[in-house]
Scaffold this motif. Sequence first.
Motif, PDB file in Angstrom:
ATOM      1  N   ASP A  62       8.780  -3.758  -8.016  1.00 38.97           N
ATOM      2  CA  ASP A  62       8.164  -2.922  -8.388  1.00 38.97           C
ATOM      3  C   ASP A  62       6.765  -1.901  -8.256  1.00 38.97           C
ATOM      4  N   ALA A  63       6.486  -0.542  -8.549  1.00 39.68           N
ATOM      5  CA  ALA A  63       5.925  -0.225  -8.007  1.00 39.68           C
ATOM      6  C   ALA A  63       4.277   0.496  -9.297  1.00 39.68           C
ATOM      7  N   ASP A  64       3.031  -0.435  -8.975  1.00 44.39           N
ATOM      8  CA  ASP A  64       2.805   0.017  -9.755  1.00 44.39           C
ATOM      9  C   ASP A  64       1.537   1.207  -8.781  1.00 44.39           C
ATOM     10  N   PHE A  65       2.395   2.156  -9.738  1.00 41.34           N
ATOM     11  CA  PHE A  65       1.649   2.983  -8.833  1.00 41.34           C
ATOM     12  C   PHE A  65       0.413   3.447  -9.236  1.00 41.34           C
ATOM     13  N   ASP A  66      -0.542   3.743 -10.463  1.00 44.43           N
ATOM     14  CA  ASP A  66      -1.757   3.806 -11.395  1.00 44.43           C
ATOM     15  C   ASP A  66      -2.577   3.006 -10.229  1.00 44.43           C
TER      16      ASP A  66
ATOM     17  N   SER B  34       6.149   9.449  -1.363  1.00 41.12           N
ATOM     18  CA  SER B  34       6.725   8.125  -2.010  1.00 41.12           C
ATOM     19  C   SER B  34       7.851   9.701  -3.467  1.00 41.12           C
ATOM     20  N   ASP B  35       8.998   8.562  -3.935  1.00 36.55           N
ATOM     21  CA  ASP B  35       9.136   9.588  -5.018  1.00 36.55           C
ATOM     22  C   ASP B  35       9.196   9.964  -6.644  1.00 36.55           C
ATOM     23  N   PHE B  36       8.651   9.336  -6.060  1.00 34.59           N
ATOM     24  CA  PHE B  36       7.442   9.569  -7.310  1.00 34.59           C
ATOM     25  C   PHE B  36       8.390   9.314  -8.607  1.00 34.59           C
ATOM     26  N   LEU B  37       9.097   8.455  -8.602  1.00 31.15           N
ATOM     27  CA  LEU B  37      10.357   8.533  -9.603  1.00 31.15           C
ATOM     28  C   LEU B  37       9.701   7.644 -10.512  1.00 31.15           C
ATOM     29  N   TYR B  38       8.680   7.907 -10.892  1.00 31.23           N
ATOM     30  CA  TYR B  38       7.762   6.302 -11.980  1.00 31.23           C
ATOM     31  C   TYR B  38       7.909   6.448 -12.508  1.00 31.23           C
ATOM     32  N   LYS B  39       8.213   5.711 -13.996  1.00 32.41           N
ATOM     33  CA  LYS B  39       9.079   6.049 -15.647  1.00 32.41           C
ATOM     34  C   LYS B  39       7.615   6.179 -16.290  1.00 32.41           C
ATOM     35  N   ASP B  40       6.225   5.309 -15.886  1.00 34.96           N
ATOM     36  CA  ASP B  40       5.186   6.144 -16.650  1.00 34.96           C
ATOM     37  C   ASP B  40       4.387   7.681 -15.853  1.00 34.96           C
ATOM     38  N   GLY B  41       5.007   8.002 -14.578  1.00 31.36           N
ATOM     39  CA  GLY B  41       4.232   8.997 -15.097  1.00 31.36           C
ATOM     40  C   GLY B  41       3.610   9.189 -13.556  1.00 31.36           C
ATOM     41  N   PHE B  42       3.023  10.215 -12.640  1.00 28.87           N
ATOM     42  CA  PHE B  42       2.036   9.848 -11.751  1.00 28.87           C
ATOM     43  C   PHE B  42       0.707  10.170 -11.663  1.00 28.87           C
TER      44      PHE B  42
ATOM     45  N   THR C  82       6.068   1.832  -1.164  1.00 29.66           N
ATOM     46  CA  THR C  82       7.488   0.220  -0.123  1.00 29.66           C
ATOM     47  C   THR C  82       7.817  -0.207  -1.550  1.00 29.66           C
ATOM     48  N   SER C  83       7.742   0.513  -2.895  1.00 29.59           N
ATOM     49  CA  SER C  83       8.588  -0.205  -4.238  1.00 29.59           C
ATOM     50  C   SER C  83      10.084  -0.272  -3.872  1.00 29.59           C
ATOM     51  N   ALA C  84      11.208  -1.132  -4.425  1.00 27.81           N
ATOM     52  CA  ALA C  84      12.465  -1.019  -4.650  1.00 27.81           C
ATOM     53  C   ALA C  84      12.949   0.776  -4.284  1.00 27.81           C
ATOM     54  N   SER C  85      12.878   1.136  -5.761  1.00 26.95           N
ATOM     55  CA  SER C  85      12.918   2.476  -5.447  1.00 26.95           C
ATOM     56  C   SER C  85      13.264   3.413  -3.903  1.00 26.95           C
ATOM     57  N   MET C  86      12.776   2.942  -2.586  1.00 29.56           N
ATOM     58  CA  MET C  86      12.190   3.592  -2.048  1.00 29.56           C
ATOM     59  C   MET C  86      13.748   3.347  -1.397  1.00 29.56           C
TER      60      MET C  86
END
Length: 266
Positions: free
Chosen positions: A168-172, A192-200, A97-101
């Motif tokens: 933001d998306a704190d995926f980890d 998810s779009d999985f567009l995380y700068k820190d990876g998935f 549900t992060s903003a990039s979605m």
Amino acid sequence: PPASRRPTRVEELLDGRLMARLDHLDVVSRKIFNGRIQGERRSKRRGQSVEFADFRPYVPGDDLRFVDWNIYGRLDRLFLKIFLEEEDLSLVIAVDTSASMHWGDPAKFDFARRLAMALGYIGLVNHNRVSLVGYGGDQPLRRLSNLRGRRRTHEMGKWLLELEPGGDADFDGAMRNIAMARQGRGVMVVLSDFLYKDGFEKGLRYVAGRGFDVFAMQVLAPQEIDPLAHGMSGDLRLVDLEDEDAAEVTINGAVIQGYKKRLDAW
């Protein structure tokens, strides 16, 4: 996209025609799990159930209640009846549900909610235990846990409609919390779009390491898949929806070619 285009009714997430098509589908795990309660998922684990599987020779210490006395009468040998045990399958659907979605036309977030509704419905009609988790933004994890049966469809839809994207998306961190709080074993689908700068990778390792059979489904907007076909060209200033990081770019054929290669690799 304009708010008026976003789904506001459960029927807009899952209509009757699609429901009828989904009635014939089921969720299958690539692994065999031991459920916490008697369920509707047949497994390869042998146990006590109503569905006969096979015979095996009797060995001292076996329960005599499962001896097939008809075979004994014909062959004068003891054989034990073996049954398939029904096991409970837990289906967990995690929605980013992060903003990039909340970008694209159609918006990734709305498509992900429709996909979550369809997958959840398949789980409900097959009497799996269905749980949904919304992660991302400044809010804690939003949960809807342990639904079972077709009658819970509307409740699931209302919960999905109330989700709001942002932050933001704190995926980890989200995957770690889901892994630590989980109950039972089962299938987990991450949307998810999985567009995380820190990876998935680290986040997915958290949930896979806790026994989930994990499926990652990447949701991208048409404009992300083919920017040129959707009018994105020339000199642009791109701004990250979550951290407001900006980049000045000139969109041309060579840039798009390199972008598509990186997107495919990701």
